[in-house]
Design a protein around this motif. Structure first.
Motif, PDB file in Angstrom:
ATOM      1  N   GLU A  16      36.183 102.334  31.791  1.00 35.91           N
ATOM      2  CA  GLU A  16      36.946 103.651  31.848  1.00 35.91           C
ATOM      3  C   GLU A  16      36.818 103.946  33.322  1.00 35.91           C
ATOM      4  O   GLU A  16      35.771 104.228  33.846  1.00 35.91           O
ATOM      5  N   ILE A  17      38.215 104.123  33.911  1.00 30.27           N
ATOM      6  CA  ILE A  17      38.172 104.458  35.171  1.00 30.27           C
ATOM      7  C   ILE A  17      38.952 105.836  35.430  1.00 30.27           C
ATOM      8  O   ILE A  17      39.554 106.445  34.677  1.00 30.27           O
ATOM      9  N   ALA A  18      38.594 106.407  36.632  1.00 27.52           N
ATOM     10  CA  ALA A  18      39.171 107.834  36.936  1.00 27.52           C
ATOM     11  C   ALA A  18      39.374 107.592  38.323  1.00 27.52           C
ATOM     12  O   ALA A  18      38.909 106.787  39.214  1.00 27.52           O
ATOM     13  N   GLY A  53      26.909  95.091  42.952  1.00 33.95           N
ATOM     14  CA  GLY A  53      27.247  94.209  41.992  1.00 33.95           C
ATOM     15  C   GLY A  53      28.703  93.878  42.009  1.00 33.95           C
ATOM     16  O   GLY A  53      29.534  94.241  42.543  1.00 33.95           O
ATOM     17  N   PRO A  54      29.185  92.794  41.111  1.00 33.47           N
ATOM     18  CA  PRO A  54      30.522  92.450  40.995  1.00 33.47           C
ATOM     19  C   PRO A  54      31.674  93.539  40.759  1.00 33.47           C
ATOM     20  O   PRO A  54      32.551  93.424  41.463  1.00 33.47           O
ATOM     21  N   ILE A  55      31.089  94.327  39.906  1.00 31.55           N
ATOM     22  CA  ILE A  55      32.204  95.538  39.490  1.00 31.55           C
ATOM     23  C   ILE A  55      32.336  96.574  40.856  1.00 31.55           C
ATOM     24  O   ILE A  55      33.447  96.857  41.279  1.00 31.55           O
ATOM     25  N   ASP A  56      31.144  96.955  41.266  1.00 31.01           N
ATOM     26  CA  ASP A  56      31.192  97.687  42.443  1.00 31.01           C
ATOM     27  C   ASP A  56      31.879  97.058  43.718  1.00 31.01           C
ATOM     28  O   ASP A  56      32.635  97.867  44.535  1.00 31.01           O
ATOM     29  N   GLN A  77      36.846 105.544  40.382  1.00 31.78           N
ATOM     30  CA  GLN A  77      35.283 105.365  39.788  1.00 31.78           C
ATOM     31  C   GLN A  77      35.320 104.929  38.483  1.00 31.78           C
ATOM     32  O   GLN A  77      36.326 104.888  37.673  1.00 31.78           O
ATOM     33  N   ILE A  78      34.244 104.260  38.130  1.00 32.42           N
ATOM     34  CA  ILE A  78      33.913 103.715  37.172  1.00 32.42           C
ATOM     35  C   ILE A  78      33.303 104.749  36.065  1.00 32.42           C
ATOM     36  O   ILE A  78      32.068 104.925  36.284  1.00 32.42           O
ATOM     37  N   HIS A  79      33.903 105.382  35.156  1.00 30.05           N
ATOM     38  CA  HIS A  79      33.287 106.353  34.339  1.00 30.05           C
ATOM     39  C   HIS A  79      32.161 105.574  33.075  1.00 30.05           C
ATOM     40  O   HIS A  79      31.159 106.195  32.841  1.00 30.05           O
ATOM     41  N   HIS A  80      32.456 104.423  32.724  1.00 29.46           N
ATOM     42  CA  HIS A  80      31.828 103.836  31.776  1.00 29.46           C
ATOM     43  C   HIS A  80      32.322 102.604  31.714  1.00 29.46           C
ATOM     44  O   HIS A  80      33.347 102.099  31.967  1.00 29.46           O
ATOM     45  N   TYR A  81      31.275 101.787  31.444  1.00 29.54           N
ATOM     46  CA  TYR A  81      31.420  99.880  31.377  1.00 29.54           C
ATOM     47  C   TYR A  81      30.430  99.711  30.310  1.00 29.54           C
ATOM     48  O   TYR A  81      29.372 100.194  29.900  1.00 29.54           O
TER      49      TYR A  81
END
Length: 574
Positions: free
Chosen positions: A515-517, A479-482, A493-497
């Motif tokens: 939310e990134i980490a 997907g576009p975010i990945d 890493q995207i913890h939450h979207y």
């Protein structure tokens, strides 16, 4: 050190009245309202109202629906006398409004009162004399019989003067002043003596008004007194039983409510409780108490701020910010736990359900107040209140972890300033923290393509501004975010979207929260993006999260980040 009160103050006990029924009653309809703002309330002012202010107050009372208004004590001053004459002569009294005036039981003052009322279509003339032992003994030097005869003579004069003005529809009212401190048998005796003179009928009722001239006991004692009189007065089917409660013990509202359960049909009072000493019963609070129990009071307080403004201007008295229903702070929560409960209540409230919002017994909109003041943020506030304001005023529905993160930022600012933060202050801080960090990265454009017809993999080309230089990177993912995370190559890493539309219509903005980490940050951080295109909003949110990490890492780490991104462009261009 206080004196021993037991040797100084008389305690008023409940009367021996086992047949009382009021404790099991409920109020099912509003009373007849009598506003005495222009008489009792006016007498209590350091600077009584002039004619213009009295007229403005009169018009306000008419507009909110008062049908009985005590307009003056015409024998007390020329100003009051002239005000009565002006209302009548200028035909300023609506046909459905009855004016009332007050007079003591003294012949020349009664004659002056009836003189003021010449030409009135309808009028209530209110007679009073003090009846309690201390007044009989100390103030007037009269015994019981003399006190009764004083009232009887006045009542007879009422009949005579009213007969001389047959074109006016007269109604008479009697108050045994200081009723609460009067022996009940004597209160009954003097009221019945006056009624014998007036001979009321079911078609032409008299009013017996029982005033708590000075509040001397608990509200249940007053209720007992009212119900006893209700049961024992003569001509009961030809009477309107009224109460006039003062607030010396802070219980005027309770006394008036219990009195209605005990048989009172009418309540006299003032808007916002103005009156001698601690004031009369507050008609606004009394009416809106009914409203919150599902009973329309028959008075219109749907624009309470306007009512309050006029009353403050006319009386030159401020309304306390914690005054029930109307004070500036009564719909305001500063406490974090209160704010969180209110926020959850609004989220759960359905349009067709009974109003059930924690800490808010009345919907502020019903009295013309907005929800803007429901939650205000100071050092005692928490994440719920902050999130509530941003949602109500800026249509941002913050994820829980973002609420926690932003509340910590707000708390740091509050600890430094020590001042309240408005909704606008919160928005400016939110913008500064989450929406304006455009260094080192700024979004310019992107292009998104499907790799083939059968694959879910998407390829993303993105043009960014890295410091002052434009760079182009590419990545692919499910997907576009990945794809964008892979294009950046920063081991994120995207913890939450989450995402949502910020408003309605074709021009609605989309809001994306991430939310990134990863290796860049020691703890997860949030980024927010707002754009008409949801993919673009998501990419901006990721960039803003990366840019927030920039402020938290040292110069060496910042250099590595720039170098890594430059290398990603080199990979792409090759």
């Amino acid at each position: 050190m206080l004196n021993n009160p037991a040797t100084k103050y008389r305690q008023f006990h409940p009367i021996n009245f086992p047949e009382r029924t009021w404790p099991t009653k409920t109020i099912t309809h509003p009373p007849i309202w009598l506003s005495t703002d222009l008489r009792d309330g006016n007498q209590a002012l350091m600077e009584p109202m002039n004619g213009d202010r009295k007229l403005r107050m009169f018009n306000l009372l008419v507009n909110i629906g008062c049908k009985e208004i005590e307009i003056a004590f015409p024998s007390a001053s020329q100003t009051d006398f002239d005000f009565v004459r002006n209302l009548i002569a200028q035909q300023l009294i609506p046909d459905d409004v009855t004016i009332q005036v007050l007079t003591p039981a003294r012949e020349h003052l009664i004659r002056r009162t009836f003189e003021a009322l010449q030409g009135a279509k309808r009028a209530i003339v209110h007679l009073y004399n003090a009846t309690s032992p201390v007044f009989r003994r100390t103030v007037f030097g009269l015994d019981r019989l003399q006190t009764i005869n004083l009232a009887i003579d006045a009542a007879k004069l009422f009949n005579e003067l009213a007969a001389a003005q047959p074109n006016t529809n007269w109604q008479f009212q009697y108050s045994p002043e200081t009723f609460t401190a009067t022996e009940l048998d004597f209160a009954k005796e003097i009221c019945n003596a006056v009624l014998e003179v007036w001979q009321p009928t079911p078609q032409q009722k008299a009013i017996i008004n029982l005033p708590a001239t000075v509040e001397v006991a608990t509200p249940n004692v007053f209720a007992d007194q009212v119900e006893w009189m209700h049961n024992n007065l003569q001509f009961r089917d030809s009477l309107i039983l009224s109460v006039h409660t003062h607030n010396d013990r802070g219980c005027a509202i309770a006394s008036a409510e219990l009195a209605q359960m005990a048989g009172a049909q009418r309540v006299e009072g003032c808007l916002f409780g103005n009156g001698e000493r601690t004031g009369n019963v507050d008609l606004v609070t009394l009416a809106l108490n009914l409203y919150t129990q599902g009973i329309h009071p028959g008075l219109d307080f749907s624009h309470i701020n306007e009512v309050a403004s006029i009353v403050e201007d006319c009386t030159q008295l401020p309304i306390h910010p914690r005054h029930p229903y109307v004070g500036d702070l009564v719909f305001t929560a500063f406490s974090g736990s209160h704010q969180d409960a209110i926020k959850k209540g609004f989220a759960a409230q359905s349009t067709n359900d009974f109003w059930e919002i924690p800490y808010l017994p009345l919907d502020p909109k019903d009295v013309g107040r907005s929800y803007e003041s429901v939650v205000r943020v100071n050092s005692q506030s928490g994440k719920g209140g902050i999130a509530f304001l941003l949602e109500q005023d800026y249509n941002l529905v913050l994820p829980r972890q973002l609420q926690i993160e932003f509340s910590q930022i707000v708390q740091r600012v509050m600890d430094i300033s020590g001042k309240e933060m408005s909704s606008q202050d919160l928005w400016q801080l939110f913008e500064q923290e989450y929406l304006q960090p455009e260094k080192p990265l700024k979004y310019i454009s992107h292009q998104l393509l499907q790799t083939d017809d059968h694959s879910q993999i998407q390829r993303l080309w993105v043009t960014l501004q890295l410091n002052e230089q434009a760079i182009a990177i590419c990545g692919q993912g499910n997907g576009p975010i990945d794809a964008f995370v892979n294009a950046l190559g920063l081991n994120l890493q995207i913890h939450h979207y989450e995402e949502h539309s910020r408003n309605c219509g074709s021009n609605a903005d989309a809001v994306a929260y991430v939310e990134i980490a990863g290796n860049l940050v020691q703890q997860p951080l949030h980024g927010i993006g707002i754009h008409s295109n949801i993919v673009t909003a998501s990419l901006i949110a990721i960039l803003n999260a990366v840019n927030r990490t920039w402020k938290l890492i040292d110069a060496e780490a910042q250099a590595k980040l720039v170098q890594s991104l430059a290398q990603r462009e080199a990979v792409f261009t090759q």
